[in-house]
Write a protein that holds these residues in place. Structure first.
Motif, short mmCIF file in Angstrom:
data_model
loop_
_atom_site.label_atom_id
_atom_site.label_comp_id
_atom_site.label_asym_id
_atom_site.label_seq_id
_atom_site.Cartn_x
_atom_site.Cartn_y
_atom_site.Cartn_z
N LYS A 90 -2.90 -3.42 -11.84
CA LYS A 90 -2.94 -2.15 -11.36
C LYS A 90 -3.98 -1.75 -10.39
O LYS A 90 -4.87 -2.24 -10.17
CB LYS A 90 -2.95 -1.20 -12.71
CG LYS A 90 -2.31 -1.76 -14.02
CD LYS A 90 -0.57 -1.63 -13.59
CE LYS A 90 0.00 -1.91 -14.75
NZ LYS A 90 0.22 -3.41 -15.15
N PRO A 91 -3.79 -0.38 -9.90
CA PRO A 91 -4.80 0.25 -9.29
C PRO A 91 -6.41 0.10 -9.95
O PRO A 91 -6.40 0.52 -11.24
CB PRO A 91 -4.30 1.81 -8.99
CG PRO A 91 -3.03 1.49 -8.93
CD PRO A 91 -2.69 0.56 -10.22
N ARG A 92 -7.31 -0.11 -9.06
CA ARG A 92 -8.60 -0.24 -9.74
C ARG A 92 -8.67 -1.19 -10.67
O ARG A 92 -9.73 -1.25 -11.78
CB ARG A 92 -9.20 1.18 -10.21
CG ARG A 92 -9.39 2.26 -9.22
CD ARG A 92 -10.05 3.64 -9.83
NE ARG A 92 -9.09 4.11 -10.39
CZ ARG A 92 -7.94 4.77 -10.20
NH1 ARG A 92 -7.64 5.16 -8.82
NH2 ARG A 92 -7.18 5.50 -11.22
N ASP A 93 -7.65 -2.23 -11.05
CA ASP A 93 -7.99 -3.42 -11.88
C ASP A 93 -9.14 -4.16 -11.24
O ASP A 93 -9.49 -4.90 -10.29
CB ASP A 93 -6.71 -4.00 -11.74
CG ASP A 93 -6.69 -5.05 -12.96
OD1 ASP A 93 -7.66 -5.52 -13.34
OD2 ASP A 93 -5.66 -5.35 -13.09
N GLY A 102 1.99 2.28 -3.29
CA GLY A 102 0.85 2.31 -4.31
C GLY A 102 0.33 1.09 -5.04
O GLY A 102 -0.35 1.46 -6.15
N VAL A 103 0.70 -0.06 -4.88
CA VAL A 103 0.16 -1.32 -5.41
C VAL A 103 -0.87 -1.77 -4.87
O VAL A 103 -0.96 -2.11 -3.56
CB VAL A 103 1.52 -2.28 -5.45
CG1 VAL A 103 1.17 -3.73 -6.11
CG2 VAL A 103 2.64 -1.74 -6.09
N PRO A 104 -1.90 -2.29 -5.63
CA PRO A 104 -3.17 -2.77 -4.74
C PRO A 104 -3.00 -4.15 -4.45
O PRO A 104 -2.02 -4.81 -5.13
CB PRO A 104 -4.21 -2.75 -5.89
CG PRO A 104 -3.42 -2.62 -7.22
CD PRO A 104 -2.11 -1.95 -7.09
N ALA A 146 3.66 0.43 -9.07
CA ALA A 146 2.31 0.32 -9.59
C ALA A 146 2.03 0.42 -10.97
O ALA A 146 1.23 0.03 -11.74
CB ALA A 146 1.65 1.69 -9.03
N THR A 187 -9.65 -4.46 -1.91
CA THR A 187 -8.56 -4.02 -2.58
C THR A 187 -7.69 -2.94 -1.94
O THR A 187 -6.89 -2.63 -2.10
CB THR A 187 -8.83 -3.68 -3.95
OG1 THR A 187 -9.65 -2.41 -4.19
CG2 THR A 187 -9.38 -4.79 -4.61
N LYS A 188 -8.42 -2.46 -0.56
CA LYS A 188 -7.77 -1.35 -0.10
C LYS A 188 -7.37 -1.67 1.61
O LYS A 188 -8.24 -2.49 2.27
CB LYS A 188 -8.47 -0.02 -0.18
CG LYS A 188 -8.76 0.60 -1.40
CD LYS A 188 -9.46 1.92 -1.44
CE LYS A 188 -9.52 2.58 -2.91
NZ LYS A 188 -10.38 3.73 -3.05
N GLN A 192 2.13 -9.27 -6.46
CA GLN A 192 2.20 -7.63 -6.20
C GLN A 192 3.58 -7.29 -5.20
O GLN A 192 4.00 -6.25 -5.38
CB GLN A 192 1.01 -7.32 -5.46
CG GLN A 192 -0.43 -7.61 -6.38
CD GLN A 192 -0.45 -6.84 -7.70
OE1 GLN A 192 0.27 -7.22 -8.59
NE2 GLN A 192 -1.13 -5.70 -7.58
N ALA A 199 0.87 -1.22 0.01
CA ALA A 199 0.06 0.03 0.03
C ALA A 199 0.75 1.18 -0.01
O ALA A 199 0.58 2.32 -0.72
CB ALA A 199 -0.81 -0.07 1.15
#
Length: 691
Positions: free
Chosen positions: A540-543, A470-472, A534, A491-492, A522, A467
């Protein structure tokens, strides 16, 4: 002048005396004396005689004699009225009875004649008629087949087609299928529950096979075999870790995901290592092995057997087996040896020498609290390392309990199931007739505590690590420990109140759980690329793929856990049978539910409904059903007045699990209005226990 009228009332034909008439409607008096207002367009036939009731009776009799094939041949092309066809079929002088007869016949034969308006019809094309007749013929043949099969089932014999469709009929039926209809019809005739009916008819080979094959039907419809897949090698040149690591597992464990190491004892700074097998270094998302793992999502565990997430030849390529330098993702935490204050943390990708695979079942009686704290002398490998790891585990647990706000309760034991055949451990898929050995294993035993705290440490740290860059990832969180607040996946990062950590990811079992494999990809990206990870991480974020994995994993993991709970309940009931146990001591939960003191068993006991929670009781076993997993019992005596310390074994936080233990076996049956007796209800409902 006509004094009667026949009219269409929403597809039903009625006739009565014509009382008055306006431009758009008429008033008609029915034989009952009731007067109705009818739209003029719905009046299809006016007649002077016979009386309405006589006309309808005569028309129905005449309609039964009409040959539809001949009528279809006589019918003109294009639209025609029923009166026109009556004059063609009977004679030019066809009276109201014959006209009404044609109307009735055409109305009930849409496969020959299509309705074109009020009283108007059009003959169907020849190919449509032929197809419809074939369908009617098939339906009639199916009805005869259903009748034959229902008769066989009612007589206690199961037709082969019904036996072959057993699990589909019970749990995912085609309700238009003849097999399903036959079971429903036989159940209605015999006034028996479908499950009881099928068992009596010999459709179910054994209770164990019923539970096992039902699970395979629902979760492994294509079977449990694997395609031939080789384990790709890790091509990266990895540094060799300067440690001698050891794993701690049961002897049956082949998927060894994790190992530990301890370096620097008596130097003032101790480096504690958590080493996780790294299949993610060898293959990536959308590879053949990944697709296989994503389909299964987790290893399935059960007494005496398991269905692995990955083929054994793949597992053996990455498992942390002793005597090998194994690719691993390692977390190193440096501690002040005196205070256990954290000095630094580091994640490395490396090869780790595995010096030993330690086994719980061989060491639990030796590696005791007294031995680890120096109060007793015992000989075992990695004694100093295990002593430090135990001291650290207690420290980590105490820190989490401060956040949790209350101590973790380890009063409820775990149980080991051992299946034997001819006096030796059984091998391969169980048959259901094995001898079961049950042994108690207290939760929180030293080796358990060492491993569990090490994994919590790694999962919490890595969740925060990815986190921060910045990697989900995929996280488990719990907003609070209040009743009914469930653990959720997302995912957060978010706090996990039940664990007492700021965030919690699953990343320590990549050979056994797909979520851990995803998180390992990840973590590797975050370790190699830092703040730019990221941009290059597989997800990726929001994948959207991560959300899909969470949804699929949640469903599969719940189904696998439900099966494990149910099949452990089956073997517990078998243990009661094999040992001829007739009485049990238990603690009251709620609503008549009790938990056995020395078995993984929750069940209802008659007479316990009014007793306060935690009351200890002795109950008499009055019956059991291995098919529905029902255990019937009744109260014999109260054993205490809540002052017995053993009452603490009942954990208030387990209410939801206890309720799940009494969930019914859900059959996909609709028997209409057929009355069901209490005995039938008891046969259909199951009461799976919580392990």
């Amino acid at each position: 002048m006509s004094s009667y009228a026949l009219f269409d009332d929403a597809g039903k034909f009625l006739a009565g005396r014509l009382m008055s008439e306006a431009d758009a409607s008429v008033q008609i008096e029915l034989e009952s004396g009731k007067r109705v207002k009818v739209k003029a367009a719905n009046v299809l036939l006016r007649f002077a005689k016979p009386e309405p009731a006589a006309l309808i009776a005569a028309a129905q009799a005449a309609a039964a004699e009409i040959d539809l094939e001949v009528a279809w041949e006589f019918a003109p092309e294009g639209e025609f009225s029923f009166g026109d066809l009556a004059r063609d079929y009977f004679s030019a002088q066809a009276g109201p009875e014959q006209q009404a007869a044609v109307l009735f016949k055409l109305f009930e034969a849409p496969h020959y004649f299509r309705r074109a308006g009020k009283g108007l019809f059009k003959k169907a094309p020849e190919e449509t008629v032929k197809a419809a007749l074939l369908g009617i013929e098939r339906k009639a043949a199916q009805a005869l087949q259903v009748e034959d099969w229902a008769a066989e089932l009612a007589a206690g014999r199961c037709p082969d087609p019904v036996r072959e469709q057993l699990y589909r009929i019970l749990f995912k039926p085609d309700k238009n299928g003849p097999e399903y209809k036959a079971v429903v019809e036989a159940a209605k005739r015999t006034q028996r529950a479908p499950l009881d009916l099928l068992q009596t008819a010999g459709a179910i080979a054994s209770p164990y096979q019923f539970h096992w094959k039902r699970f395979l039907f629902e979760q492994f419809a294509k079977g449990t075999g694997f395609p031939v897949l080789a384990a790709p090698t890790v091509k990266d040149e990895l540094p060799l870790a300067p440690v001698q690591a050891f794993s701690i597992d049961d002897s049956q464990t082949t998927e060894i995901d994790d190992a530990l190491s301890v370096n620097g004892l008596e130097t003032g700074t101790v480096v504690f290592g958590v080493h996780i097998a790294a299949p993610a270094l060898a293959f990536g998302p959308d590879s053949p092995i990944d697709k296989l793992a994503r389909e299964r999502l987790s290893t399935v565990y059960m007494p005496g057997y398991k269905i692995t997430m990955l083929p054994d030849e793949v597992v053996q390529g990455y498992t942390l087996i002793e005597g090998r330098d194994c690719p691993a993702v390692s977390l190193y935490v440096s501690y002040d040896e005196a205070t256990l204050a954290v000095l630094s943390t580091e994640t490395r990708i490396e090869r780790v020498p595995i010096a030993a695979n330690l086994r719980h079942d061989q060491l639990d009686e030796v590696v005791t609290v007294a031995a680890l704290t120096g109060e007793a002398v015992a000989e075992y490998r990695f004694g100093p390392e295990l002593a430090f790891a135990f001291r650290l585990a207690k420290h980590l647990k105490a820190q989490r309990e401060v956040v949790r706000g209350k101590p973790e309760n380890f009063n409820r034991p775990d149980y080991n199931f051992r299946l034997e055949r001819d006096g030796a451990p059984s091998a391969g898929e169980p048959r259901g007739d094995e001898t079961v050995r049950l042994s108690e294993r207290k939760r929180g035993a030293p080796l358990d505590l060492i491993v569990s705290e090490a994994m919590i440490l790694a999962n919490s740290h890595w969740g925060g690590f990815i986190a921060d860059v910045g990697v989900p990832g995929i996280y488990r969180s719990q907003a609070s420990m209040a009743p009914g607040v469930k653990v959720r996946m997302g995912t957060k990062p978010a706090p996990h109140a039940g664990m007492g950590v700021p965030q919690y990811s699953w990343a320590t079992s990549p050979l056994r759980r797909y979520v851990d494999l995803v998180n390992q990809w990840q973590i590797i990206a975050a370790t190699r690329h830092g703040r730019t990870a990221a941009l290059v991480a597989p997800f990726k974020p929001r994948d959207a793929t991560l959300f899909s994995v969470i949804s699929l994993f949640d469903a599969a993991y719940m189904a696998y856990n439900d099966f494990q709970r149910d099949i452990e309940r089956f073997w517990t009931l078998r243990w009661l049978q094999q040992n001829e146990v007739t009485e049990l001591d238990a603690a009251v939960l709620k609503d008549g539910l009790v938990r056995a003191d020395t078995l993984p068993l929750v069940f209802k006991a008659m007479g316990c409904e009014p007793l306060p929670r935690n009351t200890r009781v002795r109950v008499r076993i009055t019956g059991m059903d291995l098919l529905t997993l029902d255990l019937h019992a009744s109260l014999m005596a109260r054993l205490d007045d809540l002052s017995n310390p053993a009452s603490a074994a009942v954990d208030d936080s387990a209410d939801e699990d206890d309720a799940q233990a009494a969930a019914p076996l859900a059959l996909a049956f609709d028997l209409g209005d057929t009355a069901r007796s209490p005995a039938e209800d008891a046969a259909v409902l199951a009461e799976p226990g919580a392990a």
